[in-house]
Design a protein around this motif. Structure first.
Motif, mmCIF file in Angstrom:
data_model
loop_
_atom_site.group_PDB
_atom_site.id
_atom_site.type_symbol
_atom_site.label_atom_id
_atom_site.label_comp_id
_atom_site.label_asym_id
_atom_site.label_seq_id
_atom_site.Cartn_x
_atom_site.Cartn_y
_atom_site.Cartn_z
ATOM 1 N N HIS A 5 1.785 -5.815 11.575
ATOM 2 C CA HIS A 5 1.326 -5.742 10.181
ATOM 3 C C HIS A 5 -0.141 -6.165 10.094
ATOM 4 O O HIS A 5 -0.527 -7.168 10.717
ATOM 5 C CB HIS A 5 2.192 -6.653 9.310
ATOM 6 C CG HIS A 5 2.040 -6.378 7.848
ATOM 7 N ND1 HIS A 5 0.945 -6.807 7.126
ATOM 8 C CD2 HIS A 5 2.838 -5.702 6.987
ATOM 9 C CE1 HIS A 5 1.078 -6.405 5.859
ATOM 10 N NE2 HIS A 5 2.220 -5.731 5.757
ATOM 11 N N PRO A 6 -0.956 -5.436 9.342
ATOM 12 C CA PRO A 6 -2.385 -5.802 9.238
ATOM 13 C C PRO A 6 -2.606 -7.243 8.768
ATOM 14 O O PRO A 6 -3.574 -7.882 9.172
ATOM 15 C CB PRO A 6 -2.934 -4.803 8.213
ATOM 16 C CG PRO A 6 -2.027 -3.638 8.299
ATOM 17 C CD PRO A 6 -0.665 -4.195 8.617
ATOM 18 N N CYS B 221 5.259 -2.070 6.393
ATOM 19 C CA CYS B 221 3.958 -1.397 6.344
ATOM 20 C C CYS B 221 4.171 0.090 6.580
ATOM 21 O O CYS B 221 4.866 0.473 7.529
ATOM 22 C CB CYS B 221 3.028 -1.970 7.421
ATOM 23 S SG CYS B 221 1.489 -1.038 7.580
ATOM 24 N N HIS B 222 3.554 0.916 5.731
ATOM 25 C CA HIS B 222 3.726 2.373 5.880
ATOM 26 C C HIS B 222 3.172 2.878 7.207
ATOM 27 O O HIS B 222 3.612 3.904 7.711
ATOM 28 C CB HIS B 222 2.995 3.106 4.745
ATOM 29 C CG HIS B 222 3.584 2.833 3.391
ATOM 30 N ND1 HIS B 222 4.916 2.979 3.120
ATOM 31 C CD2 HIS B 222 3.004 2.418 2.232
ATOM 32 C CE1 HIS B 222 5.146 2.667 1.850
ATOM 33 N NE2 HIS B 222 4.001 2.326 1.291
ATOM 34 N N LEU B 223 2.175 2.156 7.757
ATOM 35 C CA LEU B 223 1.495 2.670 8.952
ATOM 36 C C LEU B 223 1.897 1.950 10.233
ATOM 37 O O LEU B 223 1.251 2.090 11.257
ATOM 38 C CB LEU B 223 -0.028 2.567 8.778
ATOM 39 C CG LEU B 223 -0.597 3.254 7.538
ATOM 40 C CD1 LEU B 223 -2.117 3.187 7.545
ATOM 41 C CD2 LEU B 223 -0.146 4.711 7.460
ATOM 42 N N ILE C 174 -6.892 -0.895 6.505
ATOM 43 C CA ILE C 174 -6.469 0.458 6.907
ATOM 44 C C ILE C 174 -5.622 1.128 5.824
ATOM 45 O O ILE C 174 -4.900 2.071 6.096
ATOM 46 C CB ILE C 174 -5.690 0.419 8.239
ATOM 47 C CG1 ILE C 174 -4.446 -0.491 8.127
ATOM 48 C CG2 ILE C 174 -6.572 -0.023 9.399
ATOM 49 C CD1 ILE C 174 -3.465 -0.323 9.286
ATOM 50 N N ALA C 175 -5.732 0.632 4.588
ATOM 51 C CA ALA C 175 -4.893 1.183 3.508
ATOM 52 C C ALA C 175 -5.163 2.672 3.295
ATOM 53 O O ALA C 175 -6.306 3.135 3.434
ATOM 54 C CB ALA C 175 -5.144 0.410 2.217
ATOM 55 N N CYS D 11 -6.340 -4.761 2.558
ATOM 56 C CA CYS D 11 -5.970 -4.155 3.840
ATOM 57 C C CYS D 11 -7.076 -3.231 4.348
ATOM 58 O O CYS D 11 -7.501 -2.306 3.637
ATOM 59 C CB CYS D 11 -4.668 -3.370 3.676
ATOM 60 S SG CYS D 11 -4.124 -2.640 5.228
ATOM 61 N N PRO E 297 6.120 -0.705 0.602
ATOM 62 C CA PRO E 297 6.818 -0.477 1.884
ATOM 63 C C PRO E 297 8.025 -1.393 2.014
ATOM 64 O O PRO E 297 7.963 -2.566 1.640
ATOM 65 C CB PRO E 297 5.754 -0.808 2.941
ATOM 66 C CG PRO E 297 4.808 -1.735 2.262
ATOM 67 C CD PRO E 297 4.849 -1.424 0.798
ATOM 68 N N CYS F 289 2.009 -1.583 -2.021
ATOM 69 C CA CYS F 289 1.967 -2.698 -1.080
ATOM 70 C C CYS F 289 1.049 -3.778 -1.665
ATOM 71 O O CYS F 289 -0.118 -3.513 -1.962
ATOM 72 C CB CYS F 289 1.418 -2.212 0.268
ATOM 73 S SG CYS F 289 1.125 -3.558 1.416
ATOM 74 N N CYS G 238 -0.476 3.585 -0.135
ATOM 75 C CA CYS G 238 -0.251 2.129 -0.132
ATOM 76 C C CYS G 238 -0.335 1.519 -1.529
ATOM 77 O O CYS G 238 0.328 0.520 -1.810
ATOM 78 C CB CYS G 238 -1.265 1.440 0.782
ATOM 79 S SG CYS G 238 -1.164 1.997 2.488
ATOM 80 N N PHE H 176 -0.471 -6.020 -0.377
ATOM 81 C CA PHE H 176 -1.607 -6.346 0.486
ATOM 82 C C PHE H 176 -2.712 -5.290 0.398
ATOM 83 O O PHE H 176 -3.794 -5.487 0.943
ATOM 84 C CB PHE H 176 -1.104 -6.477 1.939
ATOM 85 C CG PHE H 176 -2.132 -6.979 2.912
ATOM 86 C CD1 PHE H 176 -2.772 -8.197 2.716
ATOM 87 C CD2 PHE H 176 -2.458 -6.238 4.036
ATOM 88 C CE1 PHE H 176 -3.726 -8.671 3.618
ATOM 89 C CE2 PHE H 176 -3.413 -6.701 4.948
ATOM 90 C CZ PHE H 176 -4.042 -7.926 4.739
ATOM 91 N N HIS H 177 -2.474 -4.188 -0.319
ATOM 92 C CA HIS H 177 -3.408 -3.057 -0.203
ATOM 93 C C HIS H 177 -4.853 -3.377 -0.619
ATOM 94 O O HIS H 177 -5.781 -2.862 -0.002
ATOM 95 C CB HIS H 177 -2.861 -1.789 -0.899
ATOM 96 C CG HIS H 177 -3.138 -1.690 -2.362
ATOM 97 N ND1 HIS H 177 -2.197 -1.990 -3.323
ATOM 98 C CD2 HIS H 177 -4.259 -1.316 -3.041
ATOM 99 C CE1 HIS H 177 -2.718 -1.805 -4.512
ATOM 100 N NE2 HIS H 177 -3.959 -1.411 -4.375
HETATM 101 FE FE1 SF4 Z 1 -1.997 -1.910 4.707
HETATM 102 FE FE2 SF4 Z 1 -0.731 0.157 3.621
HETATM 103 FE FE3 SF4 Z 1 0.419 -1.204 5.586
HETATM 104 FE FE4 SF4 Z 1 0.156 -2.290 3.169
HETATM 105 S S1 SF4 Z 1 1.393 -0.509 3.693
HETATM 106 S S2 SF4 Z 1 -0.262 -3.279 5.090
HETATM 107 S S3 SF4 Z 1 -1.820 -1.485 2.533
HETATM 108 S S4 SF4 Z 1 -1.448 0.011 5.702
#
Ligand code: SF4
Length: 327
Positions: free
Chosen positions: A246-247, A313-315, A290-291, A288, A300, A282, A295, A284-285
């Motif tokens: 997670h970022p 996290c979507h990514l 890498i959003a 973040c 997520p 999210c 996001c 955290f967006h």
């Molecule tokens: Fe970052 Fe998107 Fe993952 Fe949230 S869901 S941590 S904003 S990449």
């Protein structure tokens, strides 16, 4: 064996803000699920205000969740201050950050260790002196220190005395809320080693709450990273610390001083958002690095990965093994 289980617990507070005292709803814990097992430690980490301490109080039943369940030994925790809750509380103890504040300055250490013995009618009053000495020995203190007042002890000794008092009721669970952050670094290691020894000796289940990732990594069997009331990553420390997914976990780890680290550090920018104005999607967006557009729109879910950890996290390439949400 699971002793304590939190299932999708939520806790919201109403606060008054602004010139006209408008009421705001602050979501402190927003759907946390955790399990504590005998002889194992779950570390709960995150920035100040992320909901760690509230989660600890919910785990002990000191506060009731607005929704979700907390079960101990398979039974839902009773309402606080009922007889049933008091009987259960004997088996769950809380260790605070500030040992001086947690002790009564007017009473000797011995008198304070005897208190829970008397309240819970453990042994006969004639045995209490001997029990105090045994408990002091278990935490590495001398019998004569039973006659000391809190201000006569060092910070580390005070925390040991609190542990002796907590052990008086033979608890199954210790919830330790920043138990060493007020102590010198050299003393911190002693208290942490003591906690590990006590866990082995008494088979304690521990919830260790701390902002110190390095410390938590040294003692927890499982680490849960919290952000704005939610667990965003959870797994074994070796996996989570070596390859954070997670970022937010990456940024927290990057902030830990490490002279051997090479390359750029994904430092965390900005302050955590106001919990009363929770970001959409999210949480955290806004911070973040890498959003992506999704996001800010879709929250997520916390899903299991093939390596066994949970990530929200979507990514983070989260493929649910079971194809279903876990929180
Ligand atoms: Fe970052 Fe998107 Fe993952 Fe949230 S869901 S941590 S904003 S990449």
């Amino acid at each position: 064996m699971t002793l304590l289980r939190l299932h999708k617990v939520k806790r919201t507070y109403s606060t008054r803000q602004g010139l006209f005292g408008e009421t705001e709803q602050v979501s402190a814990v927003n759907g946390v699920s955790l399990s504590l097992e005998r002889g194992r430690t779950v570390g709960l980490v995150g920035e100040s205000g992320c909901g760690k301490s509230t989660t600890g109080r919910l785990a002990l039943g000191i506060e009731l969740p607005d929704s979700g369940d907390v079960t101990f030994d398979g039974t839902r925790l009773p309402h606080p201050n009922t007889k049933a809750w008091k009987a259960l509380r004997r088996r769950m103890q809380l260790i605070f950050q500030d040992p001086l504040g947690a002790l009564d300055r007017r009473l000797t250490i011995g008198a304070q260790i005897k208190e829970p013995l008397a309240i819970h009618k453990i042994g006969s009053p004639a045995d209490h002196e001997g029990q105090v000495h045994r408990l002091l020995a278990a935490v590495g203190m001398r019998p004569d220190q039973a006659a000391s007042y809190p201000h006569e002890l060092s910070g580390g000794q005070r925390q040991r005395a609190i542990l002796a008092r907590a052990l008086a009721t033979s608890p199954d669970i210790l919830v330790c809320d920043e138990p060493v952050s007020a102590l010198d670094v050299s003393i911190q290691a002693q208290v942490v080693n003591l906690l590990l020894d006590l866990q082995k000796e008494f088979g304690l289940a521990m919830l260790f709450i701390s902002h110190d990732l390095k410390l938590v990594g040294c003692l927890a069997h499982e680490v849960a990273v919290m952000y704005l009331g939610l667990i965003v990553e959870q797994g074994e420390p070796a996996t989570l610390y070596n390859e954070p997914a997670h970022p937010y976990t990456k940024a927290l780890l990057a902030a830990v001083p490490d002279s051997t680290r090479r390359g750029p550090r994904p430092l965390l920018s900005g302050e955590p958002p106001n919990p009363a104005a929770r970001p959409t999607g999210c949480a955290f967006h806004p911070r973040c690095p890498i959003a992506v557009p999704k996001c800010s729109q879709v929250e997520p879910a916390l899903l299991p990965r093939a390596d066994g950890r949970l990530v929200a996290c979507h990514l983070a390439h989260v493929e649910s093994a079971a194809g279903e949400k876990v929180s």
